[in-house]
Design a protein around this motif. Sequence first.
Motif, PDB file in Angstrom:
ATOM      1  N   GLY A   1      14.458   9.252   4.063  1.00  0.00           N
ATOM      2  CA  GLY A   1      15.198   9.133   5.652  1.00  0.00           C
ATOM      3  C   GLY A   1      15.030   8.414   6.294  1.00  0.00           C
ATOM      4  O   GLY A   1      15.781   8.321   7.591  1.00  0.00           O
TER       5      GLY A   1
ATOM      6  N   THR B   1      16.563  12.440  -3.044  1.00  0.00           N
ATOM      7  CA  THR B   1      16.193  11.480  -1.927  1.00  0.00           C
ATOM      8  C   THR B   1      15.347  13.957  -2.006  1.00  0.00           C
ATOM      9  O   THR B   1      16.678  14.613  -2.876  1.00  0.00           O
ATOM     10  CB  THR B   1      16.811  11.871  -1.122  1.00  0.00           C
ATOM     11  OG1 THR B   1      16.335  12.036   0.648  1.00  0.00           O
ATOM     12  CG2 THR B   1      18.463  12.463  -0.838  1.00  0.00           C
TER      13      THR B   1
ATOM     14  N   ASP C   1      16.108  17.109   0.258  1.00  0.00           N
ATOM     15  CA  ASP C   1      17.049  17.628   0.785  1.00  0.00           C
ATOM     16  C   ASP C   1      16.448  18.762   1.713  1.00  0.00           C
ATOM     17  O   ASP C   1      16.101  19.418   0.931  1.00  0.00           O
ATOM     18  CB  ASP C   1      18.768  17.068   1.205  1.00  0.00           C
ATOM     19  CG  ASP C   1      18.907  18.174   2.037  1.00  0.00           C
ATOM     20  OD1 ASP C   1      18.605  18.088   3.106  1.00  0.00           O
ATOM     21  OD2 ASP C   1      19.943  17.961   1.760  1.00  0.00           O
TER      22      ASP C   1
ATOM     23  N   GLU D   1      17.344  18.059   7.611  1.00  0.00           N
ATOM     24  CA  GLU D   1      17.160  16.937   8.839  1.00  0.00           C
ATOM     25  C   GLU D   1      18.339  16.655   9.945  1.00  0.00           C
ATOM     26  O   GLU D   1      19.459  17.715  10.565  1.00  0.00           O
ATOM     27  CB  GLU D   1      17.267  15.909   7.780  1.00  0.00           C
ATOM     28  CG  GLU D   1      16.626  16.523   6.568  1.00  0.00           C
ATOM     29  CD  GLU D   1      14.954  15.578   6.330  1.00  0.00           C
ATOM     30  OE1 GLU D   1      14.618  15.363   7.076  1.00  0.00           O
ATOM     31  OE2 GLU D   1      14.868  16.415   5.964  1.00  0.00           O
TER      32      GLU D   1
ATOM     33  N   THR E   1      19.281  10.861   9.850  1.00  0.00           N
ATOM     34  CA  THR E   1      18.739  11.311   8.506  1.00  0.00           C
ATOM     35  C   THR E   1      20.204  10.927   7.492  1.00  0.00           C
ATOM     36  O   THR E   1      19.444   9.782   6.126  1.00  0.00           O
ATOM     37  CB  THR E   1      17.430  11.717   8.649  1.00  0.00           C
ATOM     38  OG1 THR E   1      16.556  12.253   9.103  1.00  0.00           O
ATOM     39  CG2 THR E   1      16.899  12.117   7.519  1.00  0.00           C
ATOM     40  N   TYR E   2      20.722  12.178   7.608  1.00  0.00           N
ATOM     41  CA  TYR E   2      21.764  12.106   6.819  1.00  0.00           C
ATOM     42  C   TYR E   2      22.956  10.516   6.586  1.00  0.00           C
ATOM     43  O   TYR E   2      23.177  10.116   5.926  1.00  0.00           O
ATOM     44  CB  TYR E   2      23.305  12.577   6.747  1.00  0.00           C
ATOM     45  CG  TYR E   2      21.825  13.972   6.625  1.00  0.00           C
ATOM     46  CD1 TYR E   2      21.329  14.336   5.369  1.00  0.00           C
ATOM     47  CD2 TYR E   2      21.251  15.901   7.527  1.00  0.00           C
ATOM     48  CE1 TYR E   2      20.936  15.445   4.687  1.00  0.00           C
ATOM     49  CE2 TYR E   2      21.018  15.895   7.286  1.00  0.00           C
ATOM     50  CZ  TYR E   2      20.454  16.486   6.211  1.00  0.00           C
ATOM     51  OH  TYR E   2      19.512  17.614   5.444  1.00  0.00           O
TER      52      TYR E   2
ATOM     53  N   LYS F   1      20.010  14.343  -4.648  1.00  0.00           N
ATOM     54  CA  LYS F   1      20.023  14.641  -3.921  1.00  0.00           C
ATOM     55  C   LYS F   1      19.104  16.153  -4.613  1.00  0.00           C
ATOM     56  O   LYS F   1      19.128  17.313  -5.423  1.00  0.00           O
ATOM     57  CB  LYS F   1      20.924  15.751  -3.215  1.00  0.00           C
ATOM     58  CG  LYS F   1      22.069  14.834  -2.898  1.00  0.00           C
ATOM     59  CD  LYS F   1      20.926  14.164  -1.752  1.00  0.00           C
ATOM     60  CE  LYS F   1      22.134  12.777  -1.103  1.00  0.00           C
ATOM     61  NZ  LYS F   1      23.228  11.696  -1.793  1.00  0.00           N
TER      62      LYS F   1
ATOM     63  N   ASN G   1      20.231  26.716   1.975  1.00  0.00           N
ATOM     64  CA  ASN G   1      19.711  25.831   1.523  1.00  0.00           C
ATOM     65  C   ASN G   1      18.635  25.476   1.558  1.00  0.00           C
ATOM     66  O   ASN G   1      17.986  26.560   1.715  1.00  0.00           O
ATOM     67  CB  ASN G   1      19.872  24.566   3.523  1.00  0.00           C
ATOM     68  CG  ASN G   1      19.281  25.092   4.125  1.00  0.00           C
ATOM     69  OD1 ASN G   1      18.274  25.409   3.814  1.00  0.00           O
ATOM     70  ND2 ASN G   1      19.719  25.327   5.246  1.00  0.00           N
TER      71      ASN G   1
END
Length: 368
Positions: A12, A36, A38, A42, A46-47, A63, A73
């Motif tokens: 990112g 990436t 995740d 972030e 970045t996203y 991901k 998350n």
Amino acid sequence: MSKVRHVLGISGGKDSAALAIYMKQNYPELDIEYYTSDTGKELQDTYNLIESLENYLGKEIKKLPVLSDDSLNPFDHFIKMYNGYLPGSTSRWCTKKLKLEPFEKFVGDDLVISYVGIRGDEDREGYISKKSNIQSIFPFRKNIFSEDVSGKFLSNNNIHNVLRYYKTLDLGEKRERIFEVINEQVSINFSQTQKLNSLLDLGIKEYNNAVFQFLQTTDYPISKESEFPLINNEDILVRDDIFKTLEESGVGVPEYYRAIEFEINGKKSTYARSRSGCFFCFYQQKIEWIWLYEQHTDLFLKAMEYEKDGYTWIQDESLAELVQPERIEKIKEEYIKRKERKKSKIQSPYLLDILDDVEGEGCASCFI
């Protein structure tokens, strides 16, 4: 022959994004898998970058990590496991659990060439997996190979073989000098780094071709490749090239790199964020925490919520203490003084000329 996977991690940040663009532009024949890691924490910038990059590449960026607990998350999943114990420079469980382990699970036992976006103007090696099935390549540097490969290739015990590899190449008028360098043993008076740089200065392609021949005799993943296009790569990309690549591709530079003006006690200056990674990354400078507080107050308050039971993101100072008006004033004043001491450096609209003394710190897996 086992198929070798080519993979490239997207953090990112600017460097890994530019590397993905560079590889697509220059080595479209390589079937690269993008991923990436995740954390779920972030910045939105970045996203946005990852989405824009995915569109440019025309490929999915996978991901990681994939967790069985969908209710949380990734970061919150592990902070719960660690009973609220925050990661820090002496306990980087976030790097291990959210970056390295998911990556190694992603590649499994497959033979893998991993492309890493460390630039030609950086003096660091970055993350090198200890797993023998994963080999790192650095396309932006003069030396695209990792230190472990260079160490084995330039070993005094390998001089005879290095000479043999070079004799297969067209060395032109540099032939005699190249052989002199090869024959000189690494010692206290002639370090491995000096020998490496001498050979690279005498010919990057020649060095790469010789190393490629050497790797064919090893168990490194590249040994399974009959050819490898990067051995003819002589590009060296530095920071300015990275921003140019991002801008010209249309992918763009993440907004958090762009300088924002502030004023304190009649003095004007600018601040920004120097890296990708979690918005509460403990490697941030204090001026970056102030940037977060003033530009993304909601995220700063979320970061504050994690501080409890004696756990703080900054050693010996809580975020609540950090944003007291007198403390903000002092941090900004100290930052301006530091910036003034660096006036001799080339100014950058992304402020990295001011922040580059810490830019190389931290986890390469997060920030490249």
